[in-house]
Design an enzyme around this catalytic site. Structure first.
Site, PDB file in Angstrom:
ATOM      1  N   HIS A   1      -4.245   3.919  -3.106  1.00  0.00           N
ATOM      2  CA  HIS A   1      -3.479   2.676  -3.287  1.00  0.00           C
ATOM      3  C   HIS A   1      -3.930   1.697  -2.185  1.00  0.00           C
ATOM      4  O   HIS A   1      -3.306   1.602  -1.129  1.00  0.00           O
ATOM      5  CB  HIS A   1      -1.978   2.957  -3.214  1.00  0.00           C
TER       6      HIS A   1
ATOM      7  N   GLU B   1      -4.550  -0.492  -9.336  1.00  0.00           N
ATOM      8  CA  GLU B   1      -5.006  -1.874  -9.542  1.00  0.00           C
ATOM      9  C   GLU B   1      -6.444  -2.135  -9.079  1.00  0.00           C
ATOM     10  O   GLU B   1      -6.704  -3.085  -8.333  1.00  0.00           O
ATOM     11  CB  GLU B   1      -4.046  -2.846  -8.856  1.00  0.00           C
TER      12      GLU B   1
HETATM   13  C1  BGC Z   1       0.870  -3.416  -5.662  1.00  0.00           C
HETATM   14  C2  BGC Z   1       1.922  -3.101  -4.623  1.00  0.00           C
HETATM   15  C3  BGC Z   1       2.625  -4.378  -4.208  1.00  0.00           C
HETATM   16  C4  BGC Z   1       3.283  -4.969  -5.440  1.00  0.00           C
HETATM   17  C5  BGC Z   1       4.119  -6.195  -5.172  1.00  0.00           C
HETATM   18  C6  BGC Z   1       1.268  -4.449  -6.670  1.00  0.00           C
HETATM   19  O1  BGC Z   1       0.201  -5.310  -6.836  1.00  0.00           O
HETATM   20  O2  BGC Z   1       0.449  -2.237  -6.295  1.00  0.00           O
HETATM   21  O3  BGC Z   1       1.309  -2.457  -3.559  1.00  0.00           O
HETATM   22  O4  BGC Z   1       3.540  -4.169  -3.182  1.00  0.00           O
HETATM   23  O5  BGC Z   1       2.304  -5.289  -6.375  1.00  0.00           O
HETATM   24  O6  BGC Z   1       3.373  -7.298  -4.810  1.00  0.00           O
END
Ligand code: BGC
Length: 442
Positions: free
Chosen positions: A150, A195
């Site tokens: 992550h 992501e």
């Molecule tokens: C990510 C998280 C992030 C969340 C809120 C996602 O893009 O996986 O790590 O905290 O969005 O912005």
């Protein structure tokens, strides 16, 4: 069933785990617990959970690339992550809290920077830490969904150029193989990357997030005695894509070789892409940001869908929020209907099952979170009625945490965290979604 040489048996670690998990076959042997309640309108076994990511909650991720960047002077990070939520030590209580609220799933990430602190040197103690976390999930009848990466990586990996270095494929595959071998028998579901399509997505945003990142990376390179410092969030999108697709495929193959038999997918950052005007680049954006990764997900066991808002796509950039629309703390439009739209779009692109692996809102006003959840979950329900294969809803986030460059200001948590005492307090939204989970329906 094989297990890592010298690793503890399930019994040694899992202690009082339900026999359904400990010895079962099929779903049980993949670590999936059946939903307790089947009275609601969602399918039996639907996963209801909340998510975290190691760097954002564990605290003192000293050996990570991100830690280096947070401590540069100057830095673009609002504040350092420090102790974060001290989840590294407090996970037993946090996992118990999640289960007590009514959920049946916990999505969290394991930290490469802890597991492989130096290139090729693996920490058995840190791998055992994650085994204990997995065991705690099973003790509380939570299906663990594990993210292998992550965003953060070890600092030595950054010093080699991070994902821009073609050798990252072999390096990630080796880490994933080692971690899967040690943890696989306790994993319920896994994703390789969180992501990985983000670098390309960032290029479409209405605002530029790259200001200051070049200088910061140069400074970090000097700090680690290298001529380069590669960090996922600031990576060259094309080079990162070229490494991360094969890295995903190699890691998936490693996880499939056992122990354990769990579904492996990849989770993508997605928005409800709405064409703004006749010359909108919406289709081009979809092709560029999702295309290769949807194809990769289609060859995996599932697609993880992560949605926060919609995007109004102009010719070559997003247009930003429409005047008059309510904004969240992050400056996104409050748009819970985005989830349904993305699930419906994704179902036209992949044949594999879908899980909502992140969905949420940053706000100080928890009544807006409740409303967001109500409408987002209604959207999932409507997808199910339309016959889409959606198998879980996992909210971001279990608790307020470290929001990367923005620090601790954004509040995404179902549970609030006192930054001084670390005391956890479930918000009404935690009870609201927990009740939905318990009833298995709205
Ligand atoms: C990510 C998280 C992030 C969340 C809120 C996602 O893009 O996986 O790590 O905290 O969005 O912005």
């Amino acid at each position: 069933m094989t297990r890592a040489k010298g690793s503890l048996t399930r019994r040694e670690f899992v202690g009082g785990v339900s026999t359904a998990f400990a010895l079962g076959a099929g779903a049980a042997s993949s670590g999936a617990h059946q939903a307790a309640a089947t009275t609601g309108s969602f399918p039996k076994g639907f996963l209801w959970g909340a998510a975290t990511a190691a760097h954002q909650v564990e605290g003192n991720n000293l050996n990570s690339d991100e830690w280096v960047l947070e401590h540069m002077k100057p830095t673009i990070f609002a504040e350092p992550s420090g102790d974060a939520c001290d989840h590294y030590h407090r996970y037993p209580d946090d996992i118990a809290l999640l289960a007590g609220l009514g959920f049946n799933t916990y999505r969290f990430s394991i930290e490469w920077a802890r597991i492989e602190p130096e290139q090729g040197i693996f920490s058995r103690a840190e791998l055992d830490h994650y085994r204990r976390m997995l065991a705690a999930c099973h003790e509380h009848k939570l299906t663990p969904m594990v993210t292998f990466n992550h965003f953060t990586a070890p600092r030595w990996f950054a010093a080699l150029g991070g994902w821009e270095n073609p050798a990252s494929v072999d390096l990630f595959a080796r880490y994933a193989e080692r971690a899967a071998r040690h943890l696989g028998d306790l994993i319920g579901l896994a994703t390789t990357f969180n992501e990985p399509n983000l670098p390309r997505l960032l290029g479409w945003l209405s605002f530029d997030i790259s200001g200051g990142t070049g200088a910061l990376l140069q400074q970090a390179a000097r700090a680690v005695g290298s001529d380069r410092f590669g960090f996922f969030l600031f990576a060259d999108a094309e080079k990162a894509l070229a490494s991360m697709i094969p890295a995903h495929e190699r890691a998936l193959a490693a996880m499939k070789s056992g122990p354990g038999k769990f579904p492996v997918g990849v989770s993508l950052a997605m928005a409800d892409e709405q064409a703004a005007g006749p010359d909108s680049g919406r289709d081009e954006k979809r092709r560029s940001v999702y295309g290769a990764w949807l194809e990769a997900a289609g060859k995996s066991d599932f697609l993880g869908v992560q949605v926060y808002t919609r995007a109004r796509v102009g010719k070559s950039k997003d247009l930003g929020p429409e005047p008059g629309v309510e904004l969240t703390q992050m400056g996104y439009e409050f748009w819970p209907e985005a989830l349904e739209a993305v699930l419906r779009y994704s179902a036209t692109q992949v044949k594999v099952p879908m899980y909502v692996t992140e969905n949420g809102i940053s706000t100080e006003d928890d009544t807006r979170r409740v409303e967001y959840i109500r409408r987002a979950v209604a959207g999932v329900q409507s997808c199910l009625k339309a016959g889409l294969d959606v198998r879980g809803y996992i909210h971001w986030s279990l608790m307020d945490n470290y929001e990367w460059v923005f620090g601790y200001r954004p509040k995404f948590g179902l549970v609030s965290v006192d930054r001084e005492t670390q005391a956890r307090t479930p918000r009404p939204s935690a009870r609201f979604l927990g009740e939905i989970a318990r009833r298995n329906g709205l």
